[in-house]
Design an enzyme around this catalytic site. Structure first.
Site, PDB file in Angstrom:
ATOM      1  N   ASN A 150       0.788  -1.240   0.000  1.00 51.00           N
ATOM      2  CA  ASN A 150       0.000   0.000   0.000  1.00 51.00           C
ATOM      3  C   ASN A 150       0.819   1.290   0.000  1.00 51.00           C
ATOM      4  OD1 ASN A 150       0.703  -0.550   2.685  1.00 51.00           O
ATOM      5  ND2 ASN A 150      -1.055   0.577   3.474  1.00 51.00           N
ATOM      6  N   GLU A 248       4.409  -3.956  12.051  1.00 50.71           N
ATOM      7  CA  GLU A 248       3.341  -2.967  11.884  1.00 50.71           C
ATOM      8  C   GLU A 248       2.222  -3.659  11.131  1.00 50.71           C
ATOM      9  OE1 GLU A 248       2.983  -0.194  13.244  1.00 50.71           O
ATOM     10  OE2 GLU A 248       5.030   0.147  13.953  1.00 50.71           O
ATOM     11  N   GLU A 459       8.680   2.817  14.501  1.00 55.40           N
ATOM     12  CA  GLU A 459       9.404   3.169  13.280  1.00 55.40           C
ATOM     13  C   GLU A 459       9.490   4.687  13.179  1.00 55.40           C
ATOM     14  OE1 GLU A 459       9.241   0.500   9.936  1.00 55.40           O
ATOM     15  OE2 GLU A 459       7.129   0.197  10.388  1.00 55.40           O
TER      16      GLU A 459
END
Ligand code: ADP
Length: 479
Positions: A150, A248, A459
């Site tokens: 994505n 994630e 992150e």
């Protein structure tokens, strides 16, 4: 069509065991290119090359690392339009969003060029006289980066840049649906002068290449972004091998709209948060939790603006919403539209669209009169679909917002400082937005969530050092 696109292993372009087609989800007749699908053996070769190259890369020092990252940033900027065109063509994001993402990738590399120079530690006095203590950061070694489809430029960038900045060597495996953008990044990193073996690209299926990366003994840490089931499998396999992991995963992000919200602000935040990028964001606002007093006016205005959104091919200049990334993703979205009806929602939009080019197009959808215990309010859809849940007051809104297996991002639209403050403190999410869409945009601050959304250190920004380095405590006695 160009030549087959190969994997980058130890500074050389090498074929995998077969080629995989990359097709445009806005126009299935458009074959973008053929991309090498690697094998477990390719991963072994890449991990071995990375392990051999990494000590020299760290020893080259912060200036060499900063210079490389800076050159990569400059090249990405110079090629931003081409990268964006590839990204829009293979992922389906409209061109302006793709261009913003390509530029963000450059900004991330430039940020971490600076961070390479700021890698620092601490000096402390010991409790024992005459002893000095130094706490320093060192690279983990070889890191494996497994990325989703994505954000084909930004997510690889925000993993590769800190990995290299802190002196690690990298094996990157991009998602099968978007090898084109990753291949362009790999070529740029290679052409910018990255030493052989320091950065390796192995494209191919997750079940083969991704799995082999988790198993490779030379790879000491895995950073993964993707689905919850894959993340769970990686965590399990990594734990068995004592590897560091950073995961994630999904979101079911709430956006609360209180009676005292500024209506245009709230509608703009929800329209963007729920539908832009075709809702294919882990930070998408997929639960709109709306107080009773503003509910009808909010739904009327959001519906009006949603229906007016132009759905079309990613590269068409007037498109506002592109296609779903794949036939499978579109079928999943449409099945959730059916499920919303079956669960008792009133559905606005959501129908499949047939456009002049054959692609995976769908009108965005609102699921009205949803309850938070419905599957459409609990499961991540990853498409342009948002459930609207009516609540009585702030306390109920907060409780509903927090009642989720996920905890990535949470938003509130309000003009009350008290409610905004309370929400920021009480929302169980890694990121909180006030009067803004739930997407995490800034590249210099931490990104990540709580509960089922994330595992391991954050992150992005300087917090990325927590994952990409390990801490050493040295004691010395001068005698
Ligand atoms: P998505 O729904 O976003 O495709 P996935 O979790 O399936 O989510 O994919 C995210 C990334 O994980 C992709 O690069 C994919 O190839 C990879 N992947 C899939 N299965 C595995 C696996 N068993 N081990 C390692 N990586 C995997």
């Amino acid at each position: 069509m160009s030549d087959p696109h190969l994997n980058l292993i130890n500074g050389a372009w090498v074929p995998g065991d077969h080629l995989s087609e990359n097709r445009n989800p806005s126009d299935l007749a458009d074959l973008i290119g053929l991309y090498a699908a690697g094998t477990a053996g390719d991963v072994t070769a890449a991990a071995g090359a990375a392990a051999a190259a990494q000590p020299g890369w760290f020893a080259a020092g912060p200036q060499a690392r900063a210079d490389l990252l800076d050159r990569i940033a400059t090249r990405i900027e110079a090629e931003a339009t081409d990268i964006a065109t590839m990204l829009a063509r293979e992922e389906g994001k409209i061109l302006p969003e793709a261009l913003a993402e390509a530029r963000r990738a450059a900004q991330i590399f430039r940020f971490f060029a600076g961070e390479a120079l700021r890698m620092s530690g601490e000096a402390l006095a010991s409790v024992r006289p005459g002893v000095d203590i130094e706490v320093t950061r060192e690279p983990v070694g070889v890191v494996g980066l497994i990325t989703p489809w994505n954000f084909p430029a930004a997510i690889p960038a925000w993993k590769i840049a800190p990995a290299l900045a802190y002196g690690n060597a990298v094996v990157l495996k991009p998602a099968e649906l978007v090898p084109g953008t990753a291949h362009m990044l790999a070529r740029i990193i290679h052409e910018a002068g990255c030493p052989a073996g320091v950065f390796n690209l192995v494209m191919g299926p997750g079940s083969v290449v991704g799995r082999a990366m988790v198993e490779a003994p030379q790879i000491g840490a895995i950073s993964f972004t993707g689905s919850v089931p894959t993340g769970r499998a990686i965590a399990r396999a990594a734990a068995e091998r004592m590897k560091k992991v950073q995961l994630e995963m999904g979101g079911k992000n709430p956006m609360v709209v209180l009676d005292d919200a500024d209506l245009p602000t709230a509608v703009a935040a929800c329209l963007n948060g729920a539908f832009f990028s075709t809702g294919q964001r882990c930070t998408a606002s997929s639960r709109l939790i709306v107080q009773a007093g503003i509910h009808d006016a909010f739904v009327a205005e959001l519906t009006r603006q949603m229906i007016a959104l132009r759905v079309g091919p990613a590269l068409a200049p007037d498109s506002q919403i592109g296609p779903a990334v794949s036939a499978q993703q579109l079928a999943g979205n449409l099945s959730y539209v059916d499920l919303a009806r079956a669960e008792g929602c009133e559905v606005v939009g959501g129908e499949r669209l047939d456009l002049p080019t054959e692609g995976h197009f769908q009108r965005p959808a609102l699921f009205l009169n949803a309850r938070n215990d419905m599957r459409v309010a609990r499961e991540e859809i990853f498409g342009p679909c948002a459930a609207v849940i009516r609540v009585a007051d702030f306390d109920e809104a907060l409780a509903v917002a927090n009642d989720s297996d996920f905890g990535l991002s949470a938003g509130i639209c309000t003009t009350s400082l008290r409610h905004a403050r309370e929400f920021r403190r009480q929302a169980r999410a890694g990121m909180v937005m006030v009067n803004l869409p739930t997407a995490g945009v800034d590249y210099h601050v931490p990104f990540g969530g709580t509960k089922g959304s994330s595992l391991g250190p954050r992150e992005q920004g300087r917090h990325a050092a927590e994952f990409y380095t390990t801490v050493k405590t040295s004691y010395s006695f001068a005698g």
